[in-house]
Scaffold this motif. Structure first.
Motif, PDB file in Angstrom:
ATOM      1  N   GLY A  72       6.421   1.094   9.954  1.00 34.48           N
ATOM      2  CA  GLY A  72       7.721   1.140  10.930  1.00 34.48           C
ATOM      3  C   GLY A  72       8.477   0.153  11.546  1.00 34.48           C
ATOM      4  N   GLU A  73       7.882  -1.129  11.521  1.00 36.21           N
ATOM      5  CA  GLU A  73       8.135  -1.800  11.822  1.00 36.21           C
ATOM      6  C   GLU A  73       9.701  -2.894  11.864  1.00 36.21           C
ATOM      7  OE1 GLU A  73       3.805  -3.731  13.701  1.00 36.21           O
ATOM      8  OE2 GLU A  73       4.939  -5.096  11.473  1.00 36.21           O
ATOM      9  N   VAL A  74      10.071  -2.703   9.992  1.00 43.19           N
ATOM     10  CA  VAL A  74      11.182  -3.040   9.172  1.00 43.19           C
ATOM     11  C   VAL A  74      11.681  -2.500   8.776  1.00 43.19           C
ATOM     12  CG1 VAL A  74      10.038  -5.349   8.676  1.00 43.19           C
ATOM     13  CG2 VAL A  74       9.711  -3.987   7.556  1.00 43.19           C
ATOM     14  N   ASP A  75      13.078  -2.416   7.892  1.00 40.63           N
ATOM     15  CA  ASP A  75      13.863  -1.764   7.552  1.00 40.63           C
ATOM     16  C   ASP A  75      13.604  -1.795   5.618  1.00 40.63           C
ATOM     17  OD1 ASP A  75      15.508  -0.962   9.337  1.00 40.63           O
ATOM     18  OD2 ASP A  75      16.161  -2.991   9.562  1.00 40.63           O
ATOM     19  N   LEU A  76      13.522  -2.975   5.335  1.00 40.62           N
ATOM     20  CA  LEU A  76      13.276  -3.600   3.845  1.00 40.62           C
ATOM     21  C   LEU A  76      12.005  -4.281   3.785  1.00 40.62           C
ATOM     22  CD1 LEU A  76      16.564  -4.876   2.647  1.00 40.62           C
ATOM     23  CD2 LEU A  76      15.765  -2.679   1.992  1.00 40.62           C
ATOM     24  N   CYS A  77      11.104  -3.992   2.833  1.00 42.57           N
ATOM     25  CA  CYS A  77      10.041  -4.820   2.490  1.00 42.57           C
ATOM     26  C   CYS A  77      10.420  -5.534   0.970  1.00 42.57           C
ATOM     27  CB  CYS A  77       8.806  -4.180   2.416  1.00 42.57           C
ATOM     28  SG  CYS A  77       7.653  -5.000   1.358  1.00 42.57           S
ATOM     29  N   ALA A  78      10.506  -6.615   1.346  1.00 39.41           N
ATOM     30  CA  ALA A  78      10.387  -7.625  -0.283  1.00 39.41           C
ATOM     31  C   ALA A  78       8.742  -7.883  -1.233  1.00 39.41           C
ATOM     32  CB  ALA A  78      11.002  -8.775   0.049  1.00 39.41           C
ATOM     33  N   THR A  79       8.870  -7.226  -2.070  1.00 40.74           N
ATOM     34  CA  THR A  79       7.828  -7.554  -2.519  1.00 40.74           C
ATOM     35  C   THR A  79       7.655  -8.235  -4.013  1.00 40.74           C
ATOM     36  OG1 THR A  79       6.487  -6.366  -3.049  1.00 40.74           O
ATOM     37  CG2 THR A  79       7.710  -4.970  -2.524  1.00 40.74           C
ATOM     38  N   SER A  80       6.579  -8.911  -5.237  1.00 41.20           N
ATOM     39  CA  SER A  80       7.179  -8.993  -5.808  1.00 41.20           C
ATOM     40  C   SER A  80       5.992  -8.346  -6.880  1.00 41.20           C
ATOM     41  CB  SER A  80       6.578 -11.066  -6.348  1.00 41.20           C
ATOM     42  OG  SER A  80       5.862 -10.432  -5.935  1.00 41.20           O
ATOM     43  N   ARG A  81       5.512  -6.160  -6.011  1.00 44.64           N
ATOM     44  CA  ARG A  81       4.991  -5.977  -6.962  1.00 44.64           C
ATOM     45  C   ARG A  81       5.437  -4.781  -6.077  1.00 44.64           C
ATOM     46  NH1 ARG A  81       1.310  -3.334  -3.442  1.00 44.64           N
ATOM     47  NH2 ARG A  81       0.260  -5.058  -2.148  1.00 44.64           N
ATOM     48  N   THR A  82       4.908  -3.370  -6.600  1.00 43.07           N
ATOM     49  CA  THR A  82       5.020  -1.749  -6.878  1.00 43.07           C
ATOM     50  C   THR A  82       4.161  -1.665  -5.496  1.00 43.07           C
ATOM     51  OG1 THR A  82       3.640  -1.224  -8.292  1.00 43.07           O
ATOM     52  CG2 THR A  82       6.247  -1.308  -8.940  1.00 43.07           C
ATOM     53  N   LEU A  83       4.384  -0.679  -4.688  1.00 39.39           N
ATOM     54  CA  LEU A  83       2.848  -0.356  -3.824  1.00 39.39           C
ATOM     55  C   LEU A  83       2.438   0.743  -4.887  1.00 39.39           C
ATOM     56  CD1 LEU A  83       5.732  -0.481  -2.748  1.00 39.39           C
ATOM     57  CD2 LEU A  83       5.257   1.102  -0.748  1.00 39.39           C
ATOM     58  N   LYS A  84       0.515   0.120  -4.480  1.00 41.94           N
ATOM     59  CA  LYS A  84      -0.572   0.819  -4.594  1.00 41.94           C
ATOM     60  C   LYS A  84      -0.992   2.051  -3.644  1.00 41.94           C
ATOM     61  CE  LYS A  84      -2.423  -3.558  -3.570  1.00 41.94           C
ATOM     62  NZ  LYS A  84      -3.722  -4.196  -3.020  1.00 41.94           N
ATOM     63  N   SER A  85      -1.399   2.967  -4.719  1.00 35.89           N
ATOM     64  CA  SER A  85      -1.223   4.236  -3.939  1.00 35.89           C
ATOM     65  C   SER A  85      -2.054   4.824  -3.317  1.00 35.89           C
ATOM     66  CB  SER A  85      -2.714   4.722  -4.999  1.00 35.89           C
ATOM     67  OG  SER A  85      -3.423   4.186  -4.777  1.00 35.89           O
ATOM     68  N   ASP A  86      -2.831   3.553  -2.135  1.00 34.49           N
ATOM     69  CA  ASP A  86      -3.325   3.820  -0.719  1.00 34.49           C
ATOM     70  C   ASP A  86      -1.947   4.013  -0.055  1.00 34.49           C
ATOM     71  OD1 ASP A  86      -3.231   1.362  -1.780  1.00 34.49           O
ATOM     72  OD2 ASP A  86      -4.603   1.034   0.257  1.00 34.49           O
ATOM     73  N   GLU A  87      -1.442   2.827  -0.238  1.00 35.63           N
ATOM     74  CA  GLU A  87      -0.018   2.282   0.289  1.00 35.63           C
ATOM     75  C   GLU A  87       1.024   3.345   0.833  1.00 35.63           C
ATOM     76  OE1 GLU A  87      -0.523  -2.705  -0.589  1.00 35.63           O
ATOM     77  OE2 GLU A  87       1.470  -1.453  -1.700  1.00 35.63           O
ATOM     78  N   ILE A  88       1.664   4.190  -0.838  1.00 35.53           N
ATOM     79  CA  ILE A  88       2.331   5.284  -0.592  1.00 35.53           C
ATOM     80  C   ILE A  88       1.481   6.675   0.234  1.00 35.53           C
ATOM     81  CG2 ILE A  88       2.791   7.403  -1.704  1.00 35.53           C
ATOM     82  CD1 ILE A  88       2.591   4.880  -4.371  1.00 35.53           C
ATOM     83  N   LYS A  89       0.050   6.723  -0.418  1.00 34.77           N
ATOM     84  CA  LYS A  89       0.007   7.240   1.210  1.00 34.77           C
ATOM     85  C   LYS A  89       0.211   7.214   2.301  1.00 34.77           C
ATOM     86  CE  LYS A  89      -5.193   9.855   2.044  1.00 34.77           C
ATOM     87  NZ  LYS A  89      -6.725   9.554   1.809  1.00 34.77           N
ATOM     88  N   LYS A  90      -0.506   5.989   3.232  1.00 38.98           N
ATOM     89  CA  LYS A  90      -0.013   5.986   4.587  1.00 38.98           C
ATOM     90  C   LYS A  90       0.936   5.711   4.973  1.00 38.98           C
ATOM     91  CE  LYS A  90      -4.447   2.682   4.632  1.00 38.98           C
ATOM     92  NZ  LYS A  90      -4.149   0.764   4.504  1.00 38.98           N
ATOM     93  N   LEU A  91       1.909   5.517   3.472  1.00 42.36           N
ATOM     94  CA  LEU A  91       3.741   5.555   4.081  1.00 42.36           C
ATOM     95  C   LEU A  91       3.824   7.625   4.346  1.00 42.36           C
ATOM     96  CD1 LEU A  91       5.969   3.953   1.314  1.00 42.36           C
ATOM     97  CD2 LEU A  91       6.257   3.866   4.485  1.00 42.36           C
ATOM     98  N   ALA A  92       3.361   8.330   3.120  1.00 40.40           N
ATOM     99  CA  ALA A  92       3.191   9.586   3.542  1.00 40.40           C
ATOM    100  C   ALA A  92       2.459   9.989   4.346  1.00 40.40           C
ATOM    101  CB  ALA A  92       2.870  10.320   2.385  1.00 40.40           C
ATOM    102  N   GLU A  93       1.669   9.825   5.377  1.00 42.11           N
ATOM    103  CA  GLU A  93       0.821  10.349   6.178  1.00 42.11           C
ATOM    104  C   GLU A  93       1.827  10.296   7.719  1.00 42.11           C
ATOM    105  OE1 GLU A  93      -2.918   7.917   6.264  1.00 42.11           O
ATOM    106  OE2 GLU A  93      -4.024   9.778   4.501  1.00 42.11           O
ATOM    107  N   ASN A  94       2.114   8.716   7.387  1.00 44.24           N
ATOM    108  CA  ASN A  94       2.898   8.135   8.674  1.00 44.24           C
ATOM    109  C   ASN A  94       4.523   8.672   9.118  1.00 44.24           C
ATOM    110  OD1 ASN A  94       0.424   6.205   9.683  1.00 44.24           O
ATOM    111  ND2 ASN A  94       1.878   5.173   8.723  1.00 44.24           N
TER     112      ASN A  94
END
Length: 274
Positions: A72-94
């Motif tokens: 929750g430190e930024v409003d936008l993340c700039a990325t040249s790839r899609t999110l991995k499943s574990d990253e999506i899981k952490k977003l959901a947990e938080n």
């Protein structure tokens, strides 16, 4: 005397406010080093068009940008790839959110070699074998009898992961590979080392040859028609459906003006315009 004190206090207050704009007028972006200069240009032009808004842009790599989004430190993340499943899981947990991707541009990866290298075309399978360390001498792919020096991006990079996932097909990189943090550093290493090979976006420096892959040149036309084999998209990620300044910025990026900046920066815009 009393009126003077009031004026001084008022001036101090106004001065202090000028350095601390309201949160709803500040947009925080962090992530991809590949996208850093592009995001910086977009941010600067957006601020020129929208006085009073502040866009803070920071690099560090896609992985660090995604971590910042998860915290929750930024409003936008700039990325040249899609999110991995574990990253999506952490977003959901938080936050009970899974993140939303916003396409901003189409990109392709070039394979760089030194000007003194006779190789100007490789098959995609040869690229895989070179970067995984199964081919270690240029003579094995039609070049000189010289050891191949593989140069790659750091694991924090979305480009590193994209190449690992889509080109190496999750086979490990060569253990002898030299790791560089930035594409510019890869280009510099390849420029001065005859036996080096590296990768990076097609919009980067032409100081070194961008070789053909499967006989197809890495150029904008071949990326648009999907004939070039190493194509990817660039993204901004948000935790949830954007609103306020975040939505305003994303809408502007996908407008004619924003997409023109993307095209002029060497990337491929999402839609054609005159």
């Amino acid at each position: 005397m009393k009126s003077m004190k009031v004026i001084v206090i008022l001036l101090f207050f106004l001065s202090d406010c000028s350095f601390h704009p309201p949160e709803n007028k500040v947009l925080r972006i962090k992530g991809s080093d590949t996208m850093f200069m592009l995001t910086e240009q977009l941010a600067n032009e957006f601020m020129n068009d929208n006085p009073g808004f502040i866009v803070h842009n920071e690099g560090g790599g896609s992985q660090l940008g995604i971590r910042a989004l998860i915290k929750g430190e930024v409003d936008l993340c700039a990325t040249s790839r899609t999110l991995k499943s574990d990253e999506i899981k952490k977003l959901a947990e938080n936050f009970n959110l899974v993140g939303i991707s916003h396409l901003i541009a189409k990109d392709a990866l070039s394979i760089y070699v030194n000007e003194g290298n006779s190789i100007r075309n490789l098959e995609l399978d040869q690229v895989k074998k070179i970067f995984s360390g199964r081919v270690t001498n240029w003579s094995e792919v039609g070049g000189d009898n010289e050891k191949i020096d593989v140069i790659i991006r750091s694991p924090n990079s979305g480009t590193h992961y994209y190449f690992y996932e889509h080109i190496l097909e999750e086979e490990n990189y060569a253990t002898s590979a030299t790791v560089k943090n930035l594409t510019e550093e890869i280009i510099e290493e390849v420029r001065k080392n005859k036996n080096a090979i590296g990768y990076g976006g097609i919009g980067f420096s032409k100081e070194v040859p961008h070789i053909l892959i499967n006989g197809i040149e890495p150029n904008i036309e071949n990326v648009k028609n999907d004939s070039y084999p190493i194509i990817r998209y660039l993204y901004f990620y948000t935790q949830n459906n954007p609103d306020g300044l975040t939505k305003k910025f994303l809408d502007w990026v996908n407008s004619r003006e924003g997409q023109k900046i993307i095209r002029n920066s060497g990337y491929i815009s999402l839609w054609d315009f005159e």
